[in-house]
Enzyme design. Structure first.
Site, PDB file in Angstrom:
ATOM      1  N   TYR A 165     -14.535   5.257  -3.861  1.00  0.00           N
ATOM      2  CA  TYR A 165     -14.877   3.846  -3.861  1.00  0.00           C
ATOM      3  C   TYR A 165     -15.178   3.355  -2.454  1.00  0.00           C
ATOM      4  CZ  TYR A 165     -10.259   2.569  -1.993  1.00  0.00           C
ATOM      5  OH  TYR A 165      -9.154   2.424  -1.186  1.00  0.00           O
TER       6      TYR A 165
ATOM      7  N   ARG B 261     -20.268   6.417   4.569  1.00  0.00           N
ATOM      8  CA  ARG B 261     -18.974   7.024   4.229  1.00  0.00           C
ATOM      9  C   ARG B 261     -18.921   7.373   2.746  1.00  0.00           C
ATOM     10  NH1 ARG B 261     -13.599   3.705   5.513  1.00  0.00           N
ATOM     11  NH2 ARG B 261     -14.447   2.436   3.805  1.00  0.00           N
TER      12      ARG B 261
ATOM     13  N   ARG C 261     -12.101  15.743 -21.988  1.00  0.00           N
ATOM     14  CA  ARG C 261     -11.100  15.983 -20.943  1.00  0.00           C
ATOM     15  C   ARG C 261     -10.891  17.468 -20.661  1.00  0.00           C
ATOM     16  NH1 ARG C 261      -5.886  16.907 -19.707  1.00  0.00           N
ATOM     17  NH2 ARG C 261      -5.031  15.728 -17.939  1.00  0.00           N
TER      18      ARG C 261
ATOM     19  N   LYS D  15     -12.346   8.822   0.565  1.00  0.00           N
ATOM     20  CA  LYS D  15     -11.918   7.526   0.014  1.00  0.00           C
ATOM     21  C   LYS D  15     -11.836   7.615  -1.509  1.00  0.00           C
ATOM     22  CE  LYS D  15     -12.532   2.619   0.934  1.00  0.00           C
ATOM     23  NZ  LYS D  15     -11.114   2.392   1.152  1.00  0.00           N
TER      24      LYS D  15
ATOM     25  N   GLU E 163      -1.382   5.725   9.012  1.00  0.00           N
ATOM     26  CA  GLU E 163      -2.184   4.519   8.751  1.00  0.00           C
ATOM     27  C   GLU E 163      -1.454   3.662   7.729  1.00  0.00           C
ATOM     28  OE1 GLU E 163      -5.920   5.320   6.765  1.00  0.00           O
ATOM     29  OE2 GLU E 163      -5.026   6.900   5.562  1.00  0.00           O
TER      30      GLU E 163
ATOM     31  N   LEU F  29      -7.948   7.784   6.878  1.00  0.00           N
ATOM     32  CA  LEU F  29      -9.310   7.423   6.508  1.00  0.00           C
ATOM     33  C   LEU F  29     -10.006   6.871   7.756  1.00  0.00           C
ATOM     34  CD1 LEU F  29     -11.285   6.945   4.034  1.00  0.00           C
ATOM     35  CD2 LEU F  29     -10.576   4.560   4.212  1.00  0.00           C
TER      36      LEU F  29
HETATM   37  N1  PMP Z   1      -7.008   3.335   5.388  1.00  0.00           N
HETATM   38  C1  PMP Z   1      -6.842   3.198   4.069  1.00  0.00           C
HETATM   39  C2  PMP Z   1      -5.866   4.061   3.358  1.00  0.00           C
HETATM   40  C3  PMP Z   1      -7.590   2.225   3.364  1.00  0.00           C
HETATM   41  O1  PMP Z   1      -7.429   2.083   2.028  1.00  0.00           O
HETATM   42  C4  PMP Z   1      -8.473   1.377   4.078  1.00  0.00           C
HETATM   43  C5  PMP Z   1      -9.224   0.281   3.381  1.00  0.00           C
HETATM   44  N2  PMP Z   1     -10.111   0.730   2.431  1.00  0.00           N
HETATM   45  C6  PMP Z   1      -8.618   1.578   5.452  1.00  0.00           C
HETATM   46  C7  PMP Z   1      -7.874   2.560   6.077  1.00  0.00           C
HETATM   47  C8  PMP Z   1      -9.551   0.731   6.256  1.00  0.00           C
HETATM   48  O2  PMP Z   1     -10.894   1.085   6.000  1.00  0.00           O
HETATM   49  P1  PMP Z   1     -12.072   0.043   6.142  1.00  0.00           P
HETATM   50  O3  PMP Z   1     -12.011  -0.500   7.533  1.00  0.00           O
HETATM   51  O4  PMP Z   1     -13.295   0.831   5.911  1.00  0.00           O
HETATM   52  O5  PMP Z   1     -11.847  -1.027   5.123  1.00  0.00           O
END
Ligand code: PMP
Length: 287
Positions: A33, A52, A100, A149, A182, A207
């Protein structure tokens, strides 16, 4: 005004929008996503988000549901149909619908695409930034490909729920060495006493946030130095400032970590200047 969603080629009433029960996103979290911020009538950093998305899809061998070139048109249309000028646009791609089975579906099975858009209240975000947010820390318990993601977000769901129950607004994952990776839905940053921005290198343990990437450009414009390195919870608590970044929060000051104040417990001025300068630097695509 009724909300509209895009689902596999059709614009449908949000209330009736649905995917098949054998969609692989539903059964296996086999999908990816993106979330883009919509601000002042623009979609923020859309090319970076689509870049991305392409990487996430290719890492998982999921086909683009429509060509990359068509994606901005669909996103714009969903934003337009929902009259969003401030808010977000969400898109999700899954490996499609198939009986499935853990194995990939037969070649040629179309991937699924859902796009939604939602309004947000800019005043509420500004209020939150003025107050700063509180965070808790939780042990890192995710797989080692969080650079993708993926919609598989159960550890993030549990961490953020735990934060809420503790009166906080975000949780930071902490690895086995005591280093912050993070947030549940954001990247983590601190600012040292020397005014240096510190954030973890975007390797497989985090991420690579789009807001994080754009903040590198913002920092350059403001003449701020960034160090990409690991930092501990103790260092964060003793830092001059701490903040999180994500598409929906931009740079959001962190004023407490596990109940301990960061510096004087108020939002830091450098974080607020990054936040202030963000839209001058970010790429704005007309919605
Ligand atoms: N880390 C994680 C785990 C996230 O879910 C997000 C938000 N989607 C981010 C970092 C920040 O990414 P972005 O700046 O692209 O929103």
């Amino acid at each position: 005004m009724p909300r509209i969603a895009y689902v596999n080629g059709r614009y449908v009433a949000h209330a009736d929008a649905a995917v098949h029960i054998e969609d692989r996103g539903y059964q296996f979290a086999d999908g990816v996503y993106e979330v883009c911020e919509v601000a002042r009538g623009f979609i923020v950093d859309m090319p970076r988000h689509l870049g991305r998305l392409g990487r996430s899809l290719s890492e998982l061998s999921i086909a683009w549901p429509v060509s990359r070139g068509v994606m901005p048109l669909l996103m714009r249309e969903v934003v337009r149909r929902n009259h969003v000028t401030t808010g977000l646009v969400y898109l999700q791609v899954t490996r499609g619908v198939a009986s499935r089975d853990f194995l990939f579906p037969p070649a040629g099975t179309p991937s699924s695409l859902v796009i939604t858009a939602r309004k947000a209240d800019p005043a509420a975000q500004a209020k939150r930034a003025a107050a700063g947010i509180r965070i808790i820390t939780v042990p890192e318990n995710r797989w080692d490909r969080v650079d993708i993601k993926s919609v598989g977000l159960l550890p993030n769901v549990l961490a953020k729920q735990k934060a809420k129950e503790a009166g906080a607004q975000e949780a930071w994952f902490v690895d086995a060495d005591g280093m912050v990776t993070e947030g549940g839905s954001s990247n983590a940053w601190i600012i040292t006493m020397d005014g240096v921005l510190v954030t973890r290198p975007a390797e497989h343990g985090i991420l690579r946030g789009i807001t994080r990437t754009t903040l590198f450009d913002v920092a350059a414009k403001l003449g701020l130095r960034i160090e990409e390195r690991h930092f501990s919870v103790a260092e964060a608590k003793a830092a001059r400032e701490a903040f999180i970044s994500s598409a929906t929060t931009i740079a959001m000051p962190v004023v407490a970590i596990d109940g301990d104040p960061v510096a004087n417990g108020h939002p830091g001025s450098v974080t607020l200047s990054l936040r202030q300068a963000f839209f001058d630097v970010a790429e704005k695509s007309p919605a």
